[in-house]
Design a protein around this motif. Structure first.
Motif: not given
Length: 75
Positions: A49-75
């Motif tokens: 779980i930690k490994n997968s969340r760290d990978k997603l966080e790295a993608q979010y911070r580097s801009g590889q995932v658009a804001y509209k495509d992120r999960r849990f964007k309203f939390v």
């Protein structure tokens, strides 16, 4: 009218649950059972779980995932 019914099986079960720790003896087999079925799966699941969340966080911070495509964007 007071009618009490006793079930011998339930009374034996309750007695067994109460006195179980008096007869429990730790052994290597018990330790291995606890490790294999409790500690190792929980640790492995937590690592995955930690490994997968760290990978997603790295993608979010580097801009590889658009804001509209992120999960849990309203939390």
């Amino acid at each position: 009218m007071n009618i009490e019914q006793f079930d011998a099986a339930i009374l034996r079960y309750q007695a067994m649950k109460v006195s179980g720790f008096e007869y429990f003896k730790p052994s290597p087999k018990n330790a291995v059972f606890g490790l294999v079925f409790l500690v190792i799966p929980m640790t492995l699941y937590g690592y995955l779980i930690k490994n997968s969340r760290d990978k997603l966080e790295a993608q979010y911070r580097s801009g590889q995932v658009a804001y509209k495509d992120r999960r849990f964007k309203f939390v």
